[in-house]
Write an enzyme that holds these catalytic residues in place. Sequence first.
Site, short mmCIF file in Angstrom:
data_model
loop_
_atom_site.label_atom_id
_atom_site.label_comp_id
_atom_site.label_asym_id
_atom_site.label_seq_id
_atom_site.Cartn_x
_atom_site.Cartn_y
_atom_site.Cartn_z
N GLU A 196 86.23 31.50 52.92
CA GLU A 196 86.61 30.19 52.43
C GLU A 196 85.33 29.42 52.13
O GLU A 196 84.45 29.31 52.99
CB GLU A 196 87.46 29.46 53.47
CG GLU A 196 87.94 28.10 53.04
CD GLU A 196 88.91 27.49 54.04
OE1 GLU A 196 89.01 26.25 54.07
OE2 GLU A 196 89.57 28.24 54.79
N LYS B 255 92.44 26.49 49.76
CA LYS B 255 91.41 27.49 50.10
C LYS B 255 91.83 28.36 51.27
O LYS B 255 91.72 29.60 51.21
CB LYS B 255 90.09 26.79 50.46
CG LYS B 255 89.42 26.06 49.34
CD LYS B 255 88.08 25.49 49.76
CE LYS B 255 88.17 24.38 50.77
NZ LYS B 255 88.78 23.14 50.25
N THR B 256 92.27 27.73 52.34
CA THR B 256 92.61 28.48 53.55
C THR B 256 93.74 29.47 53.27
O THR B 256 93.68 30.64 53.67
CB THR B 256 92.99 27.53 54.68
OG1 THR B 256 91.86 26.70 55.00
CG2 THR B 256 93.41 28.30 55.93
#
Length: 464
Positions: free
Chosen positions: A165, A121-122
Amino acid sequence: MAPGSPTAMDRPHFIGIGGAGMSGIAKILAQRGAQVAGSDARDSPAAEALRGLGVTVHVGHAAGHLADDATCVVVSSAIREDNPELVRAAELSIPVVHRSDALASLMRGLRSIAVAGTHGKTTTTSMLAVALTELALDPAYAIGGDLAGPGTNARHGKGDIFVAEADESDRSFQKYDPEVAVVLNVELDHHANYASMDEIYDSFETFVGKIVPGGTLVINADQPGAVELTARVRDLSTLKVVTYGASDTADVRVHKVTPRGLTSEVTVLLNGKFLTFTVSVPGRHYAHNAVAALAAGVALGIPAHNLASALGKYTGVKRRLQLKGEAAGVQVVDSYAHHPTEMTADLEAMRGAVGDARILVVFQPHLFSRTQELGIEMGQALRLADASVVLDIYPAREDPIPGITSEVIIDAARAAGADVTAVHDKEQVPATVAGMAKPGDLVLTMGAGDVTDLGPRILDHLSS
């Protein structure tokens, strides 16, 4: 006054303001003109950056830190009910707003992209933030890590796009209504909140169901959990589904990934045309993250060739295979990987980057619950290293679980044929690793806890 309303966010107080997610929201609010205050257990670079924006940051938690005129108190799921500032908020009848509600309020009225998945995600959110900024679209973004370039995890942009995110760990991603949602993968994790894969699927289905009518789901065509989720949501009539990956059925197909040392060259087939661009971080999984970012941007109407070129400007996120330095011919790299899939992916990426050089891992398990459920798989992942040092479990927000220690991982690693050394005193790790390392080796500090602090200390020992 409703929690999460614009009025409630005028003078917010954040408990745990130095955390990756919390500090980002606080930054954006401060940049939008709110009078932000908060506290954290310890001082940090994140706290200092917030002070530079005019935010009042207290070190430690005490009832007196909460101003009587605060319009809300923002918390994450990690904040316990007996926190003195939370208790004081109840006494003063100050509304309590969950971090996800605060972020959702910041995204309202903007074209939002929410990036979800068990891993990546990051990185993917960061790639989008960098590329959209490079294209002068001036996006707002909130990320769970600091970008290596801008050096920040959040920004209030003046454009009409917000990239966020989306955290599934506590189901908070269900609060968002994105125009584009990205699902990178779906696996069982966060065992304190999810008892089974069925619960995970249900949670992701709810997230996908919140995409605005006419919006787009960008989802992995290769990962089994994502494929299953795609099958479950295909019938949503208001939803456009765009798949990406190496699968022949993918809408955005990864044709080829070519390693180039610490970078990769990726070629995709999109709308019948081949497109090649550079990803400035190593590893096949990062190349696939870039393709997910490409598909998400195209879903917003951004020309693919412009976006592909801009994605090449991404240079990484702190703690995501971040080079910390080199001493005595030994490179030290930091990895946030704490789930077996992430550990395997990062070790494979490093192997592709360094070839036959030795890889030494310093691994710190994160959470007792995760170790209980996935400790054997973590140990098996360590067989990809030439040698490993395993620390005690970093508890974070959890209390110990009887019988669950890092020995679960160590036993599994040795059973898989890995060379593993247990070090229970973290202070001894730098000297231990420096004694193991030889010129040409790569040391990889790995885990979501404070193992990241050891990289510079290892370099110091190597230099002495």
